[in-house]
Design an enzyme around this catalytic site. Structure first.
Site, short mmCIF file in Angstrom:
data_model
loop_
_atom_site.label_atom_id
_atom_site.label_comp_id
_atom_site.label_asym_id
_atom_site.label_seq_id
_atom_site.Cartn_x
_atom_site.Cartn_y
_atom_site.Cartn_z
N CYS A 172 0.78 -1.24 0.00
CA CYS A 172 0.00 0.00 0.00
C CYS A 172 0.81 1.29 0.00
O CYS A 172 0.50 2.21 -0.75
CB CYS A 172 -0.93 0.02 1.21
SG CYS A 172 -2.20 -1.22 1.07
C1 UDX Z 1 -0.59 -0.41 5.70
C2 UDX Z 1 -1.49 0.42 6.64
O1 UDX Z 1 -1.06 0.23 8.00
C3 UDX Z 1 -2.95 0.02 6.47
O2 UDX Z 1 -3.78 0.86 7.27
C4 UDX Z 1 -3.34 0.17 5.02
O3 UDX Z 1 -4.69 -0.22 4.80
C5 UDX Z 1 -2.41 -0.67 4.15
O4 UDX Z 1 -1.04 -0.29 4.37
P1 UDX Z 1 0.53 -2.83 5.75
O5 UDX Z 1 1.23 -2.42 4.49
O6 UDX Z 1 -0.12 -4.16 5.80
O7 UDX Z 1 -0.62 -1.76 6.13
O8 UDX Z 1 1.64 -2.82 6.93
P2 UDX Z 1 2.10 -1.87 8.12
O9 UDX Z 1 2.06 -2.66 9.35
O10 UDX Z 1 1.40 -0.58 8.11
O11 UDX Z 1 3.65 -1.65 7.75
C6 UDX Z 1 4.05 -1.04 6.52
C7 UDX Z 1 5.55 -0.88 6.45
O12 UDX Z 1 6.00 0.15 7.33
C8 UDX Z 1 6.35 -2.14 6.84
O13 UDX Z 1 7.40 -2.33 5.89
C9 UDX Z 1 6.93 -1.80 8.20
O14 UDX Z 1 8.17 -2.44 8.44
C10 UDX Z 1 7.11 -0.30 8.07
N1 UDX Z 1 7.14 0.41 9.37
C11 UDX Z 1 6.01 0.41 10.16
C12 UDX Z 1 8.28 1.08 9.78
O15 UDX Z 1 9.30 1.09 9.06
N2 UDX Z 1 8.25 1.74 10.98
C13 UDX Z 1 7.16 1.78 11.77
O16 UDX Z 1 7.22 2.41 12.83
C14 UDX Z 1 6.00 1.09 11.36
#
Ligand code: UDX
Length: 452
Positions: free
Chosen positions: A278
């Site tokens: 996403c």
């Molecule tokens: C995300 C949104 O959270 C969700 O609301 C939307 O509908 C779809 O996109 P998702 O892609 O499944 O969900 O994963 P998420 O848990 O949000 O993590 C996304 C990325 O951000 C991961 O690669 C994670 O490692 C990274 N991340 C997350 C960080 O680098 N730091 C953080 O503090 C949190």
């Protein structure tokens, strides 16, 4: 007879998780897909992809009320036999990074075909992430063009964004923070609100329903994903500031920032960068959309650049620690875009491998507890794949922690000393206890440097 019947047009994460949750609460669901293999699996009660709690829910439906969840290959039939249709198709990124609305368009045509033959009121709900104007100007107009039916009169039209994160899709579907309903007219919104009052019951005491116009609801979803991405890039920008000064620790800095009640510390985790299906897709889509309207976004450009450059930073740190890495074996611990999934879409590991290759580093071994197979589809022979942590670390001269799986969390400095040729470790997710590791092995971590 069921109080509600819903057709779910598209059987990806949002579609199938919604379908299962609705059926679980005694709503009749007809899902539809053009993929025969997927349809057969769903009809046999098997989830076509892994998502926490989904299979258990599908097992329960199959055993106790199989008639409530069926998957058809004929969307027109699914639409005609239900009162509400939800569009849950993918909106992938085109080559030029703008949004591809092809699946939304063809689904709108199928709805139009069905509504041609339906006299009673039907509610159409767009659940996919789409740029502002899509529900009204693409979906609504195509349905009218094909069926000669009018929105606000013959059919209702809503846009209801979803906020599911992978690995939590069922929980997020059952317990959302809020429900955003974009409505073409009051009746459309009221019909969808009633449906959710039935589905959620008491949960709505802690979950406001927000009603607005279609375009505002479309923009809420981008506002959400862009802010979460911005928070991560902001934390990474500060991690890079922190690395300019000995003994500043980004984890403590962001904890201090996040405790401000106006901010909160979630999504302020610095690291090797965000990935997933996403964030890149949606940030790029709204950026391309705003540019096409004459407003290029400087903020979102920076969010993506800062994120993707974290791959360069981690390789810089590895070279500072271990010296020239050419002709040395490098280990990547974790390949998936986040723990708990085998999803490799836009994973930071892909950018790290690209950067290593650019610097002429060829001997790369990767290991992921779940994503080795999907990584191989994505990365092919660019790296070798190990079957265990030990095998991944064997003969290695520098390990980079890319995905914070629990399996890696338990590793102690000794494990690196025991298995590696030289136990250099770069922590790309701030998984390890900095003070313990820095005194035990050659160690670097994003967002902190030690006194020298
Ligand atoms: C995300 C949104 O959270 C969700 O609301 C939307 O509908 C779809 O996109 P998702 O892609 O499944 O969900 O994963 P998420 O848990 O949000 O993590 C996304 C990325 O951000 C991961 O690669 C994670 O490692 C990274 N991340 C997350 C960080 O680098 N730091 C953080 O503090 C949190």
């Amino acid at each position: 007879m069921y109080k509600y019947s819903v057709s779910i047009l598209g059987t990806g994460f949002i579609g199938l998780c919604s379908a299962a949750c609705f059926a679980d609460k005694d709503i009749k669901v007809l899902a539809s897909t053009h993929n025969e293999k997927k349809a057969n699996m769903i009809n046999e009660g098997k989830a076509p992809f892994y998502e926490a709690d989904l299979q258990e829910m599908m097992d329960d439906i199959k055993a106790n009320k199989p008639e409530l969840l069926q998957c058809l290959l004929d969307p027109v039939k699914a639409i005609l036999e239900t009162d509400i249709s939800m569009i849950t198709q993918g909106t992938p990124m085109r080559e030029d990074k703008s949004i591809n609305l092809g699946y939304i368009e063809s689904t709108a045509r199928e709805i139009g075909e069905a509504l041609k033959h339906k006299d009673s009121y039907h509610l159409v709900v767009v659940r996919s992430t789409v740029v502002p104007g899509t529900a009204r100007n693409l979906v609504g107009k195509i349905i009218t063009e094909v069926s000669a039916k009018l929105p606000g009169k013959d059919f209702g039209l809503c846009m209801q964004p979803e906020f599911l994160a992978e690995g939590r899709s069922i929980e997020d579907t059952l317990k959302p923070d809020r429900i955003v309903i974009g409505e073409f007219d009051e009746q459309s919104g009221a019909t969808l609100q009633e449906f959710y009052e039935y589905f959620y019951g008491d949960h709505l005491e802690n979950c406001p329903i927000l009603r607005m116009n279609l375009e505002s609801a479309e923009l809420v979803k981008y506002g959400n994903n862009c802010l979460l991405s911005t928070k991560i890039s902001y934390a990474n920008e500060f991690a890079n500031f922190a690395q300019l000064v000995p003994n500043v620790d980004i984890v403590q800095v962001m904890k201090g920032v996040g405790l401000d009640y106006r901010i909160n510390d979630r999504f302020l985790g610095a690291g090797v960068g965000f990935g997933g299906s996403c964030f890149h897709k949606d940030v790029n889509a709204i950026k391309a959309w705003s540019k096409s309207k004459g407003y290029p976004s400087r903020l979102l450009e920076a969010v993506l650049d800062i994120n993707d450059d974290q791959a360069i930073r981690i390789v810089d740190m590895a070279e500072e620690l271990a010296g020239d890495l050419k002709n040395k074996r490098i280990t990547l611990l974790g390949l998936a875009f986040k723990p708990g999934t085998d999803d490799m879409r836009q994973a930071a590991s892909i950018r790290v491998v690209k950067e290593l290759k650019k610097r002429g580093i060829e001997d790369i071994v990767g290991y992921d507890p779940k994503a080795n197979e999907t990584a191989e589809i994505e990365l092919g022979s660019k790296i070798a794949y190990a079957g265990s942590i030990e095998q991944a670390l064997k003969d290695s001269e520098c390990a980079l922690l890319i995905t914070e799986w629990d399996e890696f969390k338990n590793l102690k400095p000794d494990d690196f000393t025991k298995h590696m040729r030289t136990p250099n470790l770069v922590d790309g997710r701030r998984l390890y206890d900095y003070d313990l590791f820095i005194k035990s092995i050659p160690f670097r971590a994003i967002g902190r440097i030690n006194l020298e």
